[in-house]
Design an enzyme around this catalytic site. Structure first.
Site, PDB file in Angstrom:
ATOM      1  N   CYS A 116      51.229  28.479  47.461  1.00 51.03           N
ATOM      2  CA  CYS A 116      50.315  27.435  47.955  1.00 51.03           C
ATOM      3  C   CYS A 116      50.857  26.018  47.752  1.00 51.03           C
ATOM      4  CB  CYS A 116      48.947  27.567  47.305  1.00 51.03           C
ATOM      5  SG  CYS A 116      48.130  29.099  47.745  1.00 51.03           S
ATOM      6  N   HIS A 256      45.121  20.588  48.135  1.00 48.80           N
ATOM      7  CA  HIS A 256      45.168  21.986  48.584  1.00 48.80           C
ATOM      8  C   HIS A 256      43.734  22.516  48.621  1.00 48.80           C
ATOM      9  CE1 HIS A 256      46.036  26.135  48.991  1.00 48.80           C
ATOM     10  NE2 HIS A 256      45.869  26.456  47.721  1.00 48.80           N
ATOM     11  N   ASN A 286      41.309  29.354  51.865  1.00 49.96           N
ATOM     12  CA  ASN A 286      42.626  28.990  51.343  1.00 49.96           C
ATOM     13  C   ASN A 286      43.700  29.553  52.281  1.00 49.96           C
ATOM     14  OD1 ASN A 286      45.024  28.781  49.943  1.00 49.96           O
ATOM     15  ND2 ASN A 286      44.191  29.515  47.992  1.00 49.96           N
TER      16      ASN A 286
HETATM   17  N1  ACO Z   1      30.979  38.312  45.594  1.00 47.94           N
HETATM   18  C1  ACO Z   1      30.092  38.557  44.617  1.00 47.94           C
HETATM   19  N2  ACO Z   1      30.430  38.629  43.322  1.00 47.94           N
HETATM   20  C2  ACO Z   1      31.733  38.438  43.022  1.00 47.94           C
HETATM   21  C3  ACO Z   1      32.707  38.186  44.003  1.00 47.94           C
HETATM   22  C4  ACO Z   1      32.286  38.143  45.334  1.00 47.94           C
HETATM   23  N3  ACO Z   1      33.124  37.880  46.363  1.00 47.94           N
HETATM   24  N4  ACO Z   1      33.904  38.037  43.401  1.00 47.94           N
HETATM   25  C5  ACO Z   1      33.695  38.195  42.082  1.00 47.94           C
HETATM   26  N5  ACO Z   1      32.390  38.441  41.847  1.00 47.94           N
HETATM   27  C6  ACO Z   1      31.711  38.669  40.568  1.00 47.94           C
HETATM   28  C7  ACO Z   1      32.652  39.168  39.496  1.00 47.94           C
HETATM   29  O1  ACO Z   1      32.785  40.581  39.593  1.00 47.94           O
HETATM   30  C8  ACO Z   1      31.964  38.730  38.227  1.00 47.94           C
HETATM   31  O2  ACO Z   1      30.948  39.655  37.941  1.00 47.94           O
HETATM   32  P1  ACO Z   1      30.675  40.066  36.403  1.00 47.94           P
HETATM   33  O3  ACO Z   1      30.291  38.791  35.729  1.00 47.94           O
HETATM   34  O4  ACO Z   1      29.575  41.066  36.543  1.00 47.94           O
HETATM   35  O5  ACO Z   1      31.973  40.622  35.911  1.00 47.94           O
HETATM   36  C9  ACO Z   1      31.262  37.424  38.631  1.00 47.94           C
HETATM   37  O6  ACO Z   1      31.223  37.419  40.079  1.00 47.94           O
HETATM   38  C10 ACO Z   1      31.954  36.192  38.129  1.00 47.94           C
HETATM   39  O7  ACO Z   1      33.333  36.311  38.401  1.00 47.94           O
HETATM   40  P2  ACO Z   1      34.346  35.196  37.961  1.00 47.94           P
HETATM   41  O8  ACO Z   1      35.743  35.629  38.336  1.00 47.94           O
HETATM   42  O9  ACO Z   1      34.101  34.762  36.562  1.00 47.94           O
HETATM   43  O10 ACO Z   1      33.871  34.007  38.911  1.00 47.94           O
HETATM   44  P3  ACO Z   1      34.389  32.535  38.933  1.00 47.94           P
HETATM   45  O11 ACO Z   1      33.274  31.590  38.801  1.00 47.94           O
HETATM   46  O12 ACO Z   1      35.603  32.350  38.081  1.00 47.94           O
HETATM   47  O13 ACO Z   1      34.886  32.424  40.453  1.00 47.94           O
HETATM   48  C11 ACO Z   1      36.891  32.491  41.737  1.00 47.94           C
HETATM   49  C12 ACO Z   1      35.880  33.285  40.918  1.00 47.94           C
HETATM   50  C13 ACO Z   1      36.176  31.854  42.909  1.00 47.94           C
HETATM   51  C14 ACO Z   1      37.971  33.439  42.241  1.00 47.94           C
HETATM   52  C15 ACO Z   1      37.507  31.383  40.846  1.00 47.94           C
HETATM   53  O14 ACO Z   1      37.935  31.938  39.633  1.00 47.94           O
HETATM   54  C16 ACO Z   1      38.652  30.688  41.515  1.00 47.94           C
HETATM   55  O15 ACO Z   1      38.490  30.006  42.499  1.00 47.94           O
HETATM   56  N6  ACO Z   1      39.878  30.772  40.928  1.00 47.94           N
HETATM   57  C17 ACO Z   1      41.036  30.145  41.506  1.00 47.94           C
HETATM   58  C18 ACO Z   1      41.553  31.000  42.604  1.00 47.94           C
HETATM   59  C19 ACO Z   1      42.565  30.309  43.462  1.00 47.94           C
HETATM   60  O16 ACO Z   1      42.411  29.174  43.825  1.00 47.94           O
HETATM   61  N7  ACO Z   1      43.598  31.058  43.836  1.00 47.94           N
HETATM   62  C20 ACO Z   1      44.535  30.638  44.788  1.00 47.94           C
HETATM   63  C21 ACO Z   1      45.665  29.936  44.186  1.00 47.94           C
HETATM   64  S1  ACO Z   1      46.748  29.338  45.384  1.00 47.94           S
HETATM   65  C22 ACO Z   1      47.998  30.495  45.738  1.00 47.94           C
HETATM   66  O17 ACO Z   1      49.128  30.287  45.369  1.00 47.94           O
HETATM   67  C23 ACO Z   1      47.700  31.704  46.506  1.00 47.94           C
END
Ligand code: ACO
Length: 331
Positions: A116, A256, A286
């Site tokens: 990214c 980004h 993304n």
């Molecule tokens: N729908 C519903 N529930 C979900 C979903 C979904 N799509 N995805 C995860 N959950 C659930 C999980 O299972 C978890 O449930 P639990 O508490 O019962 O275990 C709960 O939601 C919370 O999950 P978290 O992972 O703690 O949620 P968080 O608030 O951290 O959000 C997210 C997750 C959006 C992925 C966040 O961590 C994030 O944006 N991280 C950065 C990701 C990113 O930007 N990656 C790309 C990098 S760039 C590259 O090089 C590709």
């Protein structure tokens, strides 16, 4: 005294698939809700490339569009850099396929993989190639089709990504315009936080790897989130200091587009009101290396980037990698 020659963006373009996949569409395929996705990420919909379209197709479309916007012919291009983590094939480089597609016969061509952060890396490297006089017309393209690499059964990752390409044309411009500074960084110890384990030499593709979905995106989301929130602000401050520009002088911050909460945290770190921050993560998700050039294009097309404006582009990604450039918009 002659003014210093810098590299400036003189054309921008995009290649964006038509097909829209909304959160409501995803609700019907996996255990998720529009509400969860919007609250946690800011994403409402993303674009998906049809099976017949490869990364070089979107990249070539963006390249043609950018050349047209710059009033340049493909024969004038002397270097093509494609930032991508989803090439058409392991080799040759997608940049070579783009070169053939657009007829840029004079151009050298190579790919750059910083996931990214790829576009920012490519922009900064290409800017120096132009500043030294080594190259005079460079296409810098960010293109990815992440929909082919995500595990569509993993709700924690598949909702985040979309497909697309964006391109800019870089040529020499006179001060005070052009790319004023750049900063790039990496921390390979963070590689396991976000990776596609199989499909390379470590773990070649095999029926077993495919059955275990090892050829898809594996991510420790919370840890990537924490890293992103810190690094986006930090690297922007470093690039601004290098350019001798204060955050108050920034007309448009173009981060980004991974997650609205990461974008908001970075803007807060710079004390920038959201009116001076470009956001389109709601419509594209993304798009990896394509996210920043698509945002640059839309900002320019909406009249939010005018000649003389100061913009900061900043990205983070797998690697881990990060980078930022400060630009004074040249056209
Ligand atoms: N729908 C519903 N529930 C979900 C979903 C979904 N799509 N995805 C995860 N959950 C659930 C999980 O299972 C978890 O449930 P639990 O508490 O019962 O275990 C709960 O939601 C919370 O999950 P978290 O992972 O703690 O949620 P968080 O608030 O951290 O959000 C997210 C997750 C959006 C992925 C966040 O961590 C994030 O944006 N991280 C950065 C990701 C990113 O930007 N990656 C790309 C990098 S760039 C590259 O090089 C590709």
């Amino acid at each position: 005294m002659r003014s210093k020659v810098r590299a400036g963006i003189v054309g921008v373009g995009v290649g964006i698939p038509d097909k829209v996949l909304t959160n409501h569409d995803l609700e019907r395929r996996i255990d998720t809700t529009d509400e969860w996705i919007v609250t946690r990420t800011g994403i409402r919909e993303r674009r998906i490339a049809p099976p017949s379209v490869a990364t070089s197709d979107l990249a070539a479309q963006a390249a043609r569009h950018a050349l047209q916007s710059a009033g340049k012919h493909a024969e004038e291009v002397d270097l093509i850099v494609v930032a991508t983590a989803t090439p058409d094939m392991p080799w040759p480089a997608t940049a070579c396929l783009v070169q053939a597609k657009i007829g840029a016969a004079r151009a050298a061509a190579f790919d750059l993989n910083a996931v990214c952060s790829g576009f920012v890396y490519a922009l900064w490297i290409a800017a120096q190639a132009v500043e030294t006089g080594a190259y005079r017309c460079v296409l810098v393209i960010g293109a990815d089709i992440l929909s082919r690499q995500v595990n569509w059964d993993d709700r924690a990752t598949c909702v985040l990504f979309g497909d697309g390409a964006g391109a800019v044309v870089l040529t020499p411009v006179e001060e005070p315009y052009g790319v004023l500074s750049g900063v790039m960084g990496a921390d390979g110890t963070g590689a396991p936080l976000l990776h596609v384990p199989a499909g390379g030499t470590r773990e070649p593709l095999s029926p077993e790897a495919i059955a275990r979905k090892r050829h898809t995106v594996h991510m420790r989301g919370r840890e990537v989130f924490k890293f992103a929130v810190t690094i986006m602000g930090e690297v922007s401050v470093q690039a601004l200091e290098k350019a001798g520009i204060s955050p108050e002088q920034v007309n448009l911050f173009i981060p980004h587009q991974a997650n609205i909460r990461i974008i908001q945290a970075a803007a807060e770190r710079l004390n920038l009101p959201m009116e001076r921050v470009f956001v389109n993560v709601d419509r594209y998700g993304n798009t990896s290396a394509a996210s920043i050039p698509i945002a640059i294009y839309e900002a320019w097309a909406q009249g939010r980037l005018k000649k003389g404006d100061v913009a900061v582009v900043v990205g983070f990604g797998a690697g881990l990698t990060w980078g930022a450039c400060v630009l004074r918009w040249a056209y």
